[in-house]
Design a protein around this motif. Structure first.
Motif, PDB file in Angstrom:
ATOM      1  N   UNK A 198       0.796  -1.221   0.000  1.00 43.31           N
ATOM      2  CA  UNK A 198       0.000   0.000   0.000  1.00 43.31           C
ATOM      3  C   UNK A 198       0.833   1.278   0.000  1.00 43.31           C
ATOM      4  N   UNK A 199       2.127   1.179   0.320  1.00 41.36           N
ATOM      5  CA  UNK A 199       2.940   2.389   0.450  1.00 41.36           C
ATOM      6  C   UNK A 199       4.211   2.368  -0.397  1.00 41.36           C
ATOM      7  N   UNK A 200       4.442   1.287  -1.153  1.00 38.90           N
ATOM      8  CA  UNK A 200       5.666   1.200  -1.958  1.00 38.90           C
ATOM      9  C   UNK A 200       5.411   0.262  -3.127  1.00 38.90           C
ATOM     10  N   UNK A 201       5.947   0.634  -4.292  1.00 35.96           N
ATOM     11  CA  UNK A 201       5.789  -0.221  -5.467  1.00 35.96           C
ATOM     12  C   UNK A 201       7.074  -0.207  -6.279  1.00 35.96           C
ATOM     13  N   UNK A 202       7.420  -1.383  -6.807  1.00 34.10           N
ATOM     14  CA  UNK A 202       8.631  -1.510  -7.619  1.00 34.10           C
ATOM     15  C   UNK A 202       8.366  -2.492  -8.748  1.00 34.10           C
ATOM     16  N   UNK A 203       9.012  -2.264  -9.888  1.00 35.64           N
ATOM     17  CA  UNK A 203       8.892  -3.186 -11.006  1.00 35.64           C
ATOM     18  C   UNK A 203      10.150  -3.133 -11.859  1.00 35.64           C
ATOM     19  N   UNK A 204      10.437  -4.263 -12.474  1.00 39.28           N
ATOM     20  CA  UNK A 204      11.626  -4.338 -13.314  1.00 39.28           C
ATOM     21  C   UNK A 204      11.490  -5.439 -14.348  1.00 39.28           C
ATOM     22  N   UNK A 205      12.384  -5.435 -15.319  1.00 40.04           N
ATOM     23  CA  UNK A 205      12.400  -6.464 -16.355  1.00 40.04           C
ATOM     24  C   UNK A 205      13.755  -6.452 -17.037  1.00 40.04           C
ATOM     25  N   UNK A 206      14.073  -7.581 -17.684  1.00 44.85           N
ATOM     26  CA  UNK A 206      15.319  -7.671 -18.434  1.00 44.85           C
ATOM     27  C   UNK A 206      16.344  -8.559 -17.777  1.00 44.85           C
ATOM     28  N   UNK A 207      17.479  -8.749 -18.474  1.00 43.70           N
ATOM     29  CA  UNK A 207      18.596  -9.519 -17.949  1.00 43.70           C
ATOM     30  C   UNK A 207      19.761  -8.602 -17.623  1.00 43.70           C
ATOM     31  N   UNK A 208      20.934  -9.169 -17.405  1.00 48.06           N
ATOM     32  CA  UNK A 208      22.081  -8.351 -17.034  1.00 48.06           C
ATOM     33  C   UNK A 208      22.478  -7.406 -18.165  1.00 48.06           C
ATOM     34  N   UNK A 209      22.120  -7.761 -19.422  1.00 45.72           N
ATOM     35  CA  UNK A 209      22.446  -6.910 -20.563  1.00 45.72           C
ATOM     36  C   UNK A 209      21.553  -5.680 -20.658  1.00 45.72           C
ATOM     37  N   UNK A 210      20.317  -5.796 -20.167  1.00 42.84           N
ATOM     38  CA  UNK A 210      19.342  -4.733 -20.422  1.00 42.84           C
ATOM     39  C   UNK A 210      18.301  -4.640 -19.311  1.00 42.84           C
ATOM     40  N   UNK A 235      16.064  -3.119 -16.412  1.00 46.37           N
ATOM     41  CA  UNK A 235      15.536  -1.803 -16.053  1.00 46.37           C
ATOM     42  C   UNK A 235      14.649  -1.959 -14.826  1.00 46.37           C
ATOM     43  N   UNK A 236      14.808  -1.055 -13.861  1.00 42.95           N
ATOM     44  CA  UNK A 236      14.107  -1.158 -12.585  1.00 42.95           C
ATOM     45  C   UNK A 236      13.632   0.214 -12.152  1.00 42.95           C
ATOM     46  N   UNK A 237      12.403   0.286 -11.669  1.00 38.50           N
ATOM     47  CA  UNK A 237      11.845   1.533 -11.155  1.00 38.50           C
ATOM     48  C   UNK A 237      11.071   1.253  -9.876  1.00 38.50           C
ATOM     49  N   UNK A 238      11.149   2.200  -8.932  1.00 39.06           N
ATOM     50  CA  UNK A 238      10.445   2.035  -7.665  1.00 39.06           C
ATOM     51  C   UNK A 238      10.093   3.402  -7.111  1.00 39.06           C
ATOM     52  N   UNK A 239       9.100   3.420  -6.253  1.00 41.08           N
ATOM     53  CA  UNK A 239       8.712   4.676  -5.642  1.00 41.08           C
ATOM     54  C   UNK A 239       7.764   4.449  -4.487  1.00 41.08           C
ATOM     55  N   UNK A 240       7.706   5.435  -3.588  1.00 39.93           N
ATOM     56  CA  UNK A 240       6.806   5.304  -2.458  1.00 39.93           C
ATOM     57  C   UNK A 240       6.908   6.477  -1.509  1.00 39.93           C
ATOM     58  N   UNK A 241       6.054   6.445  -0.498  1.00 39.20           N
ATOM     59  CA  UNK A 241       5.987   7.471   0.527  1.00 39.20           C
ATOM     60  C   UNK A 241       6.756   6.977   1.751  1.00 39.20           C
ATOM     61  N   UNK A 242       7.885   7.620   2.068  1.00 40.15           N
ATOM     62  CA  UNK A 242       8.715   7.160   3.179  1.00 40.15           C
ATOM     63  C   UNK A 242       8.009   7.303   4.520  1.00 40.15           C
ATOM     64  N   UNK A 243       7.254   8.372   4.710  1.00 36.07           N
ATOM     65  CA  UNK A 243       6.563   8.580   5.972  1.00 36.07           C
ATOM     66  C   UNK A 243       5.597   7.434   6.241  1.00 36.07           C
ATOM     67  N   UNK A 244       4.782   7.100   5.256  1.00 36.20           N
ATOM     68  CA  UNK A 244       3.835   6.006   5.419  1.00 36.20           C
ATOM     69  C   UNK A 244       4.547   4.674   5.561  1.00 36.20           C
ATOM     70  N   UNK A 245       5.624   4.495   4.786  1.00 29.32           N
ATOM     71  CA  UNK A 245       6.396   3.254   4.883  1.00 29.32           C
ATOM     72  C   UNK A 245       6.935   3.041   6.291  1.00 29.32           C
ATOM     73  N   UNK A 246       7.552   4.071   6.863  1.00 33.82           N
ATOM     74  CA  UNK A 246       8.127   3.933   8.198  1.00 33.82           C
ATOM     75  C   UNK A 246       7.038   3.819   9.263  1.00 33.82           C
ATOM     76  N   UNK A 247       5.898   4.475   9.066  1.00 38.38           N
ATOM     77  CA  UNK A 247       4.805   4.325  10.021  1.00 38.38           C
ATOM     78  C   UNK A 247       4.296   2.891  10.046  1.00 38.38           C
ATOM     79  N   UNK A 248       4.088   2.316   8.863  1.00 35.67           N
ATOM     80  CA  UNK A 248       3.565   0.957   8.799  1.00 35.67           C
ATOM     81  C   UNK A 248       4.588  -0.059   9.290  1.00 35.67           C
ATOM     82  N   UNK A 249       5.841   0.066   8.838  1.00 39.50           N
ATOM     83  CA  UNK A 249       6.865  -0.887   9.261  1.00 39.50           C
ATOM     84  C   UNK A 249       7.183  -0.739  10.748  1.00 39.50           C
TER      85      UNK A 249
END
Length: 219
Positions: free
Chosen positions: A124-136, A138-152
């Motif tokens: 609910x507070x962080x999402x990440x996705x990626x694809x490819x091998x070592x040659x290509x 690609x990875x992207x991620x993002x989230x709300x640190x305040x909510x992440x630390x509150x929940x964790x």
């Protein structure tokens, strides 16, 4: 030539696992699924999991599945894991989430290359996705640190608390000389750190980028 696993069944207080599969000398077919009893695991190893001393996991499972199909030299692998109806008591307060964590990995494996077709993590507070091998890759991620630390912080004992909106990206590529390059960037809008009521870092813009080049002998 080959083998067949008609049934695998493991039942215990901590984990349940069922599966089966076969290999006829050319083609592989394997499937397994199960679940982990999170309250039982947490009760056995609370310090190993780093649980907060005021936190007790009272309900929930981590369900997982694994499938492998294809020729022995060209396999398609799919692994999935998600938590289900996680409930905890923290400082005498009851909290609950519906499927708070989902993980999916789909991998294509062959003799020439192994690559992620899909790699995805969702909370609910962080999402990440990626694809490819070592040659290509690609990875992207993002989230709300305040909510992440509150929940964790309701579950784990965290020494600091962070705030800010974060975005992370990373990619790799194979160079002509056989080595590879890795580029990454992380940005946090309104990044701040605190310990209790004491401010460690005031809100500010944080950007960190880097590039690594590895020689062919390293790969």
């Amino acid at each position: 030539e080959g083998w067949r696993l008609s049934a695998l069944d493991l039942q215990s207080e901590l984990i349940r696992l069922t599966g089966g599969g076969s290999f006829d000398g050319k083609t592989v077919s394997l499937a397994a699924k199960g679940s982990v009893n999170l309250p039982a695991i947490a009760a056995q190893v609370p310090r190993l999991l780093g649980l907060h001393e005021k936190t007790t996991i009272t309900g929930g499972t981590a369900d997982f599945s694994l499938g492998v199909t294809g020729l022995s030299e060209a396999l398609a692998i799919r692994a999935e894991c998600h938590t289900d109806r996680l409930t905890i008591i923290h400082d005498d307060q009851k909290y609950s989430w519906n499927t708070p964590v989902n993980l999916l990995a789909e991998v294509d494996y062959n003799q020439e290359k192994t690559a992620f077709r899909t790699l995805r993590v969702h909370t609910p507070f962080f999402e990440a996705q990626g694809s490819g091998g070592i040659d290509d890759f690609a990875f992207q991620a993002g989230g709300d640190l305040d909510q992440t630390f509150q929940e964790l912080g309701k579950i784990f004992s965290l020494p600091v608390h962070a705030r800010g909106r974060t975005q992370l990206s990373a990619s790799t590529r194979r160079r002509e000389d056989g080595g590879f390059s890795l580029e990454s960037r992380i940005s946090i809008h309104g990044f701040a750190l605190s310990r209790g009521k004491a401010a460690l870092l005031p809100p500010h813009e944080f950007i960190l980028s880097g590039k690594v080049a590895a020689a062919p002998s390293f790969v």
